[in-house]
Design a protein around this motif. Structure first.
Motif: not given
Length: 425
Positions: A137-154
């Motif tokens: 997370a300190v390197q700029g990485y993050t996770t999506r919300h646990y209920l998210d479905t991912l869109d085409t880009q992701h």
């Protein structure tokens, strides 16, 4: 000196109770090198309020280190065997979950390091009871919300990462084979670790069929909602799907992550656009055809409409990146196995059933908010009942409160019935 932080109303977390002096020195030597340093103080806290992941206790730590008169902050992510749930700790140990992740980090030491967009993180310490890693997370990485479905880009950026991961492993086995002057097979060396613990004919699977039946009867409007013997039909087909993930002699096999839900994928962004995805948490590692990972990923991160309309594009994108990431020697090996684009697409269909079973099996846990999941599924008093007998009660209750949770669990079970159960009638 104790390095600690408050945990709200809970007991303080103390660094020295998590890492011993030797481990702290080992971490700081990797981060700082041989320059003299002095650890001044530290802060430790739970990674999230609730369950960050099912197979361990997860924490974040910040070490404040004096390096030649300047304070340097070292940010760590720590995962360890649960302290307060002995049945879960025994489960993790008995089925080698941490030893499997140790294997992955051991293999990574022999794989050439990636450039600015790696497909995985690193570990400062990996053992049978604890992992210590940089806090991405300190390197700029993050996770999506646990209920998210991912869109085409992701989806496409993660598919790129999965393809690079598999290709790197193929290149690793190819190189080992050339060095040894014989075909090298990771399963032959580490098969004692890469055995299945839950997705097989185990007590854990039976409640999956019971729960799917309960969900359909409670919430479905489909004509098959009152199908006779649905639970037994589902149980048999779930097990058929489970046993489909294995080593096959007539194709390429890789280390399969097998747990590619949104919490195990971290994204880096530029101007709100995902530019890289990193895979974390390899404790569910298996060995089999790479298509299984891709189908698992699609079924636990997308909805049925996305798969019906976009999955062929995802398959082709995966294969293009995979092929481009192979060494010349690996490409020759793939030709010898007859593993081309058409063959890969056939494997995607063969892996579909397992991907669906995986989603059905883990959705009840991963789609529940972390605090509720901790209360329902991490209580030693009810842990074995919900794991091995029947988890319908907490899942149906939460489904009444959260429509997204209900709909995603229901959709997965309905699709399985329509694709496989109805075909057998």
């Amino acid at each position: 000196m104790e390095h600690q932080t408050k945990m709200g109303g809970q007991r303080r977390l103390v660094l020295e109770e998590i890492l011993n002096e030797k481990q702290i020195h080992h971490v700081l030597k990797q981060v700082i090198g041989d320059t003299p340093w002095d650890l001044k103080w530290s802060e430790v806290r739970p990674a999230v309020d609730g369950i960050a992941g099912f197979l361990g206790d997860h924490m974040k730590a910040v070490l404040y280190v004096d390096v030649l008169g300047e304070i340097k902050k070292v940010h760590l992510f720590v995962k360890r065997i649960p302290e307060n749930n002995k049945p879960k700790a025994d489960f993790i140990d008995e089925f080698n979950f941490y030893r499997r992740e140790m294997l992955m980090f051991k293999v990574l030491e022999e794989i050439p390091k990636e450039g600015p967009n790696p497909w995985c993180g690193k570990a400062y310490i990996y053992s049978e009871s604890i992992f210590v890693m940089p806090d991405l997370a300190v390197q700029g990485y993050t996770t999506r919300h646990y209920l998210d479905t991912l869109d085409t880009q992701h989806i496409f950026i993660t598919t790129t990462t999965i393809a690079r991961f598999h290709a790197a492993f193929v290149n690793y086995e190819t190189k080992k084979s050339i060095m040894l002057n014989r075909p090298y097979n990771t399963l032959q060396e580490y098969g004692h670790l890469l055995v299945e613990s839950t997705f097989c004919d185990s007590p854990w699977m039976n409640p999956c069929a019971k729960l799917s039946t309960s969900l359909i009867k409670a919430f479905s409007s489909k004509p098959y909602r009152d199908m006779p013997d649905m639970e037994e039909k589902l149980r048999k087909l779930f097990l058929k799907g489970c046993y489909s993930l294995k080593e096959y002699e007539d194709t390429v096999n890789v280390l399969v992550h097998k747990d590619l839900w949104v919490n195990n994928i971290m994204f880096k962004y530029e101007n709100d656009t995902p530019v890289n995805a990193v895979l974390v948490d390899y404790q569910a590692l298996r060995y089999g055809p790479p298509a299984f990972d891709l189908m698992i990923f699609l079924y636990v991160t997308t909805d049925r409409h996305f798969r019906d309309t976009k999955e062929k594009d995802v398959f082709n994108h995966y294969y293009t990146v995979f092929e481009e990431s192979l060494t010349d020697d690996s490409k020759k090996r793939m030709e010898g196995l007859g593993f081309d684009r058409d063959n890969f697409l056939e494997w995607c269909e063969r892996a579909r059933m397992f991907g669906m079973v995986e989603a059905i099996g883990i959705y009840p846990f991963i789609l529940m908010d972390p605090k509720t999941a901790q209360k329902e599924f991490d209580d030693p008093a009810t842990y074995e009942k919900y794991m091995y007998e029947d988890r319908s009660e907490p899942v149906l209750a939460y489904s009444m409160k959260c429509n997204v949770y209900r709909d995603r669990n229901l959709e997965a079970s309905e699709e399985f019935v329509e694709r496989y159960v109805l075909k057998e009638l």
